[in-house]
Motif scaffolding. Structure first.
Motif, PDB file in Angstrom:
ATOM      1  N   VAL A   1       4.145  14.951   5.678  1.00 45.03           N
ATOM      2  CA  VAL A   1       3.701  13.828   6.506  1.00 45.03           C
ATOM      3  C   VAL A   1       3.177  12.705   5.614  1.00 45.03           C
ATOM      4  O   VAL A   1       2.331  12.918   4.752  1.00 45.03           O
ATOM      5  N   LEU A   2       3.704  11.522   5.845  1.00 49.15           N
ATOM      6  CA  LEU A   2       3.302  10.326   5.111  1.00 49.15           C
ATOM      7  C   LEU A   2       2.487   9.440   6.038  1.00 49.15           C
ATOM      8  O   LEU A   2       2.937   9.097   7.135  1.00 49.15           O
ATOM      9  N   SER A   3       1.294   9.058   5.605  1.00 50.57           N
ATOM     10  CA  SER A   3       0.451   8.132   6.360  1.00 50.57           C
ATOM     11  C   SER A   3       0.469   6.800   5.637  1.00 50.57           C
ATOM     12  O   SER A   3       0.213   6.738   4.435  1.00 50.57           O
ATOM     13  N   VAL A   4       0.772   5.745   6.372  1.00 48.75           N
ATOM     14  CA  VAL A   4       0.832   4.412   5.789  1.00 48.75           C
ATOM     15  C   VAL A   4      -0.179   3.525   6.511  1.00 48.75           C
ATOM     16  O   VAL A   4      -0.119   3.367   7.733  1.00 48.75           O
ATOM     17  N   SER A   5      -1.113   2.965   5.742  1.00 48.36           N
ATOM     18  CA  SER A   5      -2.099   2.039   6.292  1.00 48.36           C
ATOM     19  C   SER A   5      -1.648   0.624   5.997  1.00 48.36           C
ATOM     20  O   SER A   5      -1.637   0.187   4.844  1.00 48.36           O
ATOM     21  N   PHE A   6      -1.243  -0.073   7.049  1.00 48.79           N
ATOM     22  CA  PHE A   6      -0.792  -1.449   6.918  1.00 48.79           C
ATOM     23  C   PHE A   6      -1.997  -2.383   7.009  1.00 48.79           C
ATOM     24  O   PHE A   6      -2.927  -2.126   7.773  1.00 48.79           O
ATOM     25  N   ARG A   7      -1.957  -3.451   6.289  1.00 54.35           N
ATOM     26  CA  ARG A   7      -3.090  -4.384   6.265  1.00 54.35           C
ATOM     27  C   ARG A   7      -3.310  -5.063   7.621  1.00 54.35           C
ATOM     28  O   ARG A   7      -4.438  -5.317   8.004  1.00 54.35           O
ATOM     29  N   GLN A   8      -2.255  -5.342   8.362  1.00 58.97           N
ATOM     30  CA  GLN A   8      -2.383  -6.089   9.608  1.00 58.97           C
ATOM     31  C   GLN A   8      -2.262  -5.235  10.869  1.00 58.97           C
ATOM     32  O   GLN A   8      -2.854  -5.571  11.887  1.00 58.97           O
ATOM     33  N   THR A   9      -1.491  -4.155  10.823  1.00 58.50           N
ATOM     34  CA  THR A   9      -1.177  -3.443  12.071  1.00 58.50           C
ATOM     35  C   THR A   9      -1.755  -2.038  12.184  1.00 58.50           C
ATOM     36  O   THR A   9      -1.516  -1.367  13.174  1.00 58.50           O
ATOM     37  N   GLY A  10      -2.490  -1.572  11.196  1.00 56.48           N
ATOM     38  CA  GLY A  10      -3.118  -0.270  11.299  1.00 56.48           C
ATOM     39  C   GLY A  10      -2.345   0.836  10.613  1.00 56.48           C
ATOM     40  O   GLY A  10      -1.464   0.592   9.801  1.00 56.48           O
ATOM     41  N   LYS A  11      -2.662   2.051  10.986  1.00 55.03           N
ATOM     42  CA  LYS A  11      -2.132   3.230  10.313  1.00 55.03           C
ATOM     43  C   LYS A  11      -1.050   3.911  11.155  1.00 55.03           C
ATOM     44  O   LYS A  11      -1.213   4.115  12.340  1.00 55.03           O
ATOM     45  N   TYR A  12       0.042   4.260  10.469  1.00 49.07           N
ATOM     46  CA  TYR A  12       1.148   4.971  11.112  1.00 49.07           C
ATOM     47  C   TYR A  12       1.453   6.242  10.328  1.00 49.07           C
ATOM     48  O   TYR A  12       1.280   6.281   9.116  1.00 49.07           O
ATOM     49  N   VAL A  13       1.933   7.251  11.039  1.00 47.33           N
ATOM     50  CA  VAL A  13       2.246   8.547  10.449  1.00 47.33           C
ATOM     51  C   VAL A  13       3.749   8.773  10.552  1.00 47.33           C
ATOM     52  O   VAL A  13       4.334   8.599  11.632  1.00 47.33           O
ATOM     53  N   TYR A  14       4.378   9.160   9.441  1.00 48.58           N
ATOM     54  CA  TYR A  14       5.821   9.408   9.370  1.00 48.58           C
ATOM     55  C   TYR A  14       6.041  10.882   9.054  1.00 48.58           C
ATOM     56  O   TYR A  14       5.372  11.436   8.180  1.00 48.58           O
ATOM     57  N   TYR A  15       6.997  11.509   9.751  1.00 48.58           N
ATOM     58  CA  TYR A  15       7.203  12.951   9.669  1.00 48.58           C
ATOM     59  C   TYR A  15       8.465  13.324   8.892  1.00 48.58           C
ATOM     60  O   TYR A  15       9.440  12.577   8.884  1.00 48.58           O
ATOM     61  N   ASP A  16       8.417  14.523   8.272  1.00 44.72           N
ATOM     62  CA  ASP A  16       9.549  15.087   7.519  1.00 44.72           C
ATOM     63  C   ASP A  16       9.987  14.167   6.378  1.00 44.72           C
ATOM     64  O   ASP A  16      11.176  13.992   6.133  1.00 44.72           O
ATOM     65  N   VAL A  17       9.026  13.609   5.686  1.00 43.97           N
ATOM     66  CA  VAL A  17       9.292  12.717   4.561  1.00 43.97           C
ATOM     67  C   VAL A  17       9.297  13.541   3.273  1.00 43.97           C
ATOM     68  O   VAL A  17       8.360  14.296   3.017  1.00 43.97           O
ATOM     69  N   PRO A  18      10.322  13.423   2.439  1.00 39.19           N
ATOM     70  CA  PRO A  18      10.333  14.127   1.160  1.00 39.19           C
ATOM     71  C   PRO A  18       9.252  13.583   0.214  1.00 39.19           C
ATOM     72  O   PRO A  18       8.943  12.388   0.231  1.00 39.19           O
ATOM     73  N   ALA A  19       8.708  14.451  -0.611  1.00 40.91           N
ATOM     74  CA  ALA A  19       7.667  14.054  -1.568  1.00 40.91           C
ATOM     75  C   ALA A  19       8.169  12.953  -2.499  1.00 40.91           C
ATOM     76  O   ALA A  19       7.404  12.059  -2.887  1.00 40.91           O
ATOM     77  N   ALA A  20       9.439  12.982  -2.834  1.00 40.39           N
ATOM     78  CA  ALA A  20      10.002  11.972  -3.736  1.00 40.39           C
ATOM     79  C   ALA A  20       9.900  10.566  -3.152  1.00 40.39           C
ATOM     80  O   ALA A  20       9.749   9.589  -3.895  1.00 40.39           O
ATOM     81  N   VAL A  21       9.958  10.456  -1.832  1.00 39.52           N
ATOM     82  CA  VAL A  21       9.838   9.142  -1.185  1.00 39.52           C
ATOM     83  C   VAL A  21       8.414   8.619  -1.361  1.00 39.52           C
ATOM     84  O   VAL A  21       8.209   7.447  -1.689  1.00 39.52           O
ATOM     85  N   PHE A  22       7.425   9.476  -1.171  1.00 47.46           N
ATOM     86  CA  PHE A  22       6.031   9.079  -1.385  1.00 47.46           C
ATOM     87  C   PHE A  22       5.821   8.629  -2.827  1.00 47.46           C
ATOM     88  O   PHE A  22       5.233   7.576  -3.090  1.00 47.46           O
ATOM     89  N   GLU A  23       6.306   9.411  -3.768  1.00 47.09           N
ATOM     90  CA  GLU A  23       6.128   9.096  -5.186  1.00 47.09           C
ATOM     91  C   GLU A  23       6.792   7.775  -5.548  1.00 47.09           C
ATOM     92  O   GLU A  23       6.220   6.954  -6.280  1.00 47.09           O
TER      93      GLU A  23
END
Length: 80
Positions: free
Chosen positions: A23-45
Motif C-alpha cells: 500500500v502506497l500513501s501519497v500526501s498531496f499538498r493541495q488535495t490531501g492523502k490518498y491510498v493506492y493498493y497493490d503497488v510494487p515496492a519498486a514503484v515507491f522507490e
C-alpha cells in the motif's frame, strides 16, 4: 513502513509505503492523502528518487492502481 518527504515537488509532499500490504500513501499538498493498493515496492522507490515526483506519479501511478482518499484523515473547514 517506509516513507520519504518530497521536498522539490509542488504537487506531492510525502509518500509512505507498507511493504507487507503493498500500500502506497501519497500526501498531496493541495488535495490531501490518498491510498493506492497493490503497488510494487519498486514503484515507491522510483517515486522517491524521481527528478519530478509529479510527472512520475502522473505517468506511473495515477489511473494504474486502485485508490481512495485516506479514510483516517479528517478534514476541517468550510469545504470539508
Amino acid at each position: 513502513m517506509r516513507a520519504c518527504r518530497i521536498k522539490t515537488s509542488s504537487m506531492i509532499e510525502r509518500v509512505a509505503f507498507d511493504d507487507d500490504a503493498g500500500v502506497l500513501s501519497v500526501s498531496f499538498r493541495q488535495t490531501g492523502k490518498y491510498v493506492y493498493y497493490d503497488v510494487p515496492a519498486a514503484v515507491f522507490e522510483a517515486l522517491c528518487k524521481a527528478t519530478s515526483a509529479g510527472a512520475f506519479f502522473n505517468e506511473q501511478i495515477k489511473g494504474r492502481f486502485q485508490c481512495r482518499r485516506d479514510p483516517e484523515r479528517r478534514r476541517f473547514g468550510p469545504n470539508a
